[in-house]
Design a protein around this motif. Structure first.
Motif, PDB file in Angstrom:
ATOM      1  N   THR A 280       0.820  -1.207   0.000  1.00  0.00           N
ATOM      2  CA  THR A 280       0.000   0.000   0.000  1.00  0.00           C
ATOM      3  C   THR A 280       0.857   1.262   0.000  1.00  0.00           C
ATOM      4  O   THR A 280       2.036   1.233   0.353  1.00  0.00           O
ATOM      5  N   VAL A 281       0.225   2.360  -0.362  1.00  0.00           N
ATOM      6  CA  VAL A 281       0.865   3.678  -0.330  1.00  0.00           C
ATOM      7  C   VAL A 281       0.199   4.497   0.779  1.00  0.00           C
ATOM      8  O   VAL A 281      -0.894   4.153   1.249  1.00  0.00           O
ATOM      9  N   PRO A 282       0.846   5.577   1.230  1.00  0.00           N
ATOM     10  CA  PRO A 282       0.316   6.325   2.379  1.00  0.00           C
ATOM     11  C   PRO A 282      -1.106   6.837   2.217  1.00  0.00           C
ATOM     12  O   PRO A 282      -1.813   7.017   3.219  1.00  0.00           O
ATOM     13  N   ALA A 283      -1.567   7.040   0.999  1.00  0.00           N
ATOM     14  CA  ALA A 283      -2.927   7.552   0.801  1.00  0.00           C
ATOM     15  C   ALA A 283      -3.991   6.515   1.109  1.00  0.00           C
ATOM     16  O   ALA A 283      -5.158   6.864   1.343  1.00  0.00           O
ATOM     17  N   GLN A 284      -3.610   5.239   1.139  1.00  0.00           N
ATOM     18  CA  GLN A 284      -4.587   4.181   1.398  1.00  0.00           C
ATOM     19  C   GLN A 284      -4.786   3.960   2.894  1.00  0.00           C
ATOM     20  O   GLN A 284      -3.897   4.235   3.713  1.00  0.00           O
ATOM     21  N   ASN A 285      -5.940   3.404   3.225  1.00  0.00           N
ATOM     22  CA  ASN A 285      -6.264   3.028   4.602  1.00  0.00           C
ATOM     23  C   ASN A 285      -6.409   1.514   4.661  1.00  0.00           C
ATOM     24  O   ASN A 285      -7.207   0.929   3.922  1.00  0.00           O
ATOM     25  N   HIS A 286      -5.633   0.864   5.516  1.00  0.00           N
ATOM     26  CA  HIS A 286      -5.627  -0.592   5.570  1.00  0.00           C
ATOM     27  C   HIS A 286      -6.977  -1.166   5.984  1.00  0.00           C
ATOM     28  O   HIS A 286      -7.413  -2.188   5.443  1.00  0.00           O
ATOM     29  N   ASP A 287      -7.638  -0.527   6.930  1.00  0.00           N
ATOM     30  CA  ASP A 287      -8.944  -1.031   7.368  1.00  0.00           C
ATOM     31  C   ASP A 287      -9.955  -0.987   6.228  1.00  0.00           C
ATOM     32  O   ASP A 287     -10.734  -1.925   6.023  1.00  0.00           O
ATOM     33  N   ASP A 288      -9.927   0.103   5.466  1.00  0.00           N
ATOM     34  CA  ASP A 288     -10.854   0.226   4.341  1.00  0.00           C
ATOM     35  C   ASP A 288     -10.556  -0.822   3.270  1.00  0.00           C
ATOM     36  O   ASP A 288     -11.480  -1.427   2.697  1.00  0.00           O
ATOM     37  N   LEU A 289      -9.275  -1.039   2.992  1.00  0.00           N
ATOM     38  CA  LEU A 289      -8.900  -2.005   1.968  1.00  0.00           C
ATOM     39  C   LEU A 289      -9.289  -3.423   2.377  1.00  0.00           C
ATOM     40  O   LEU A 289      -9.833  -4.194   1.577  1.00  0.00           O
TER      41      LEU A 289
END
Length: 408
Positions: A280-289
């Protein structure tokens, strides 16, 4: 190269870092379960003794049996900031040793390069950080605050070493950290995150010629893969290419069917397994993904009463980003410029490091070190000798700049 201190000091440190790197590489530290000759204990013991000999306060803490962390403390006795250097002791397997042109644990020097497992990732940089701090002590260079040398086990695995280091309170009060990894001495201020996900899909074993009497989990796995590829493309379109880290990705790595027992061409398995290496990249949210992946599985279950799947998050490491204006980044940037005489290059780390968890703990991190970025884990791993010397000078200068900078 522009020298920030006398030529004889640079030459002294160059010889010291070469010798220390050779000694570290010659001690195999590939973790193998139930093999005490192949883990980090021996190299950690060597490092601890070395730190003691050069007058650094040293601690060893066992993380799990046979796998210790080493911590070195250099306290100026004057109030100020705390800087942490981090370099791990473990290395990945050498693979087929017969395929190596050089002994993977020989640390042979040929035409300006040292070859061996860990020369690049990251025993060379571990030697650089120790030598840099020793150089400061030898020259009695003035500084305020404190330097911590964090030398953990298990960076190549689940990063138990750095987690234990943080849990024991060693990271509390640290103002900045330099993560010593092979980055061609580029100033890396971002890291991709990592989610390691295991998907188990269950069916019913049957004869391949009587497929209607069974439930084939492989078809279900195939449907899931198609949806995950679509999700990857959607995420890439949504977030675009990160200027330092490139693209977010969802990568299937292991597909196993059956999971247990012997595979046979005319037998439908009752269980198959998929692993995903998600970056992932910083713009992503792990919980959302993760929620999007769970939703895909739920939808497939709703469409197919025989779709039975279990998802297990094996590891979850968030992406990191540190501002160019942070004092530790500025100190490293200025050190690179001063040592090399060139404009430093900003970049990002394609994978996760121990710095991930220091970042989560609230510590600004910057990753930099000697070694070609594409060489880690390869056959005939190597590091340039002159780059080791350069990195040692950069670490030394960065430490002095960071600790002697007036508090903002």
């Amino acid at each position: 190269m522009k020298k920030l201190y006398p030529e004889e000091t640079y030459a002294r440190d160059r010889e010291a870092v070469i010798q220390l790197t050779r000694e570290l590489v010659r001690i195999p530290s590939v973790y193998r379960e139930n093999d005490p000759t192949g883990n980090e204990a021996k190299v950690a013991g060597y490092v601890a003794n070395y730190l003691n000999r050069i007058g650094i306060e040293t601690h060893m803490e066992e993380v799990v049996p046979g796998r210790p962390n080493v911590i070195g403390i250099v306290d100026s006795g004057k109030p100020g900031k705390t800087l942490l250097f981090e370099g791990h002791t473990d290395v990945v397997t050498a693979g087929n040793r017969e395929s190596w042109e050089y002994d993977p644990f020989g640390a042979e020097i040929v035409e300006g390069k040292m070859y061996g497992r860990g020369t690049n990732d990251t025993k060379g940089n571990l030697a650089c950080m120790i030598t840099a701090v020793h150089s400061i002590l030898l020259d009695q260079a003035a500084f305020t605050g404190k330097i911590i040398l964090c030398i953990p086990c298990d960076e190549e695995g689940l990063m138990q070493g750095i987690k234990h280091f943080i849990e024991q309170g060693w990271a509390d009060g640290v103002d900045g950290a330099i993560i010593c990894e092979p980055e061609e001495n580029q100033v890396c201020i971002a890291q991709r995150g990592a989610i390691r996900l295991q998907v188990d899909i269950y069916g019913k074993m049957a004869h391949g010629a009587i497929s209607w009497s069974g439930i084939n989990p492989n078809w279900r796995l195939a449907r899931l893969l198609v949806q995950l590829e679509k999700l990857e493309k959607d995420e890439q379109e949504r977030y675009g290419e990160d200027p330092l880290l490139k693209w977010p990705s969802i990568t299937p790595t292991i597909i196993q069917s059956p999971v247990k027992g012997e595979a046979q061409i005319n037998v439908i398995p009752d269980h198959c397994m998929l692993t995903l290496d998600i970056r992932t990249v910083p713009a992503q949210n792990h919980d959302d993904l993760l929620q999007q992946i769970y939703s895909i599985v739920d939808r497939l279950k709703a469409e197919d009463a025989d779709f039975r799947a279990e998802l297990t998050v094996v590891d979850n490491r968030p992406p990191t980003a540190t501002s160019k204006d942070d004092p530790v980044v500025q100190a490293v940037y200025e050190a690179v410029k001063g040592v090399t005489g060139k404009t430093p290059v900003y970049n990002g780390v394609p994978g996760a490091t121990d710095g991930t968890f220091l970042h989560v703990h609230g510590i600004p991190i910057v990753t930099i070190g000697a070694g070609d970025r594409d060489v880690p884990h390869q056959l005939n791993e190597y590091v340039e000798i002159e780059e080791l010397a350069e990195t040692t000078a950069i670490y030394r200068e960065a430490a002095l700049r960071f600790l002697n900078r007036e508090n903002d």
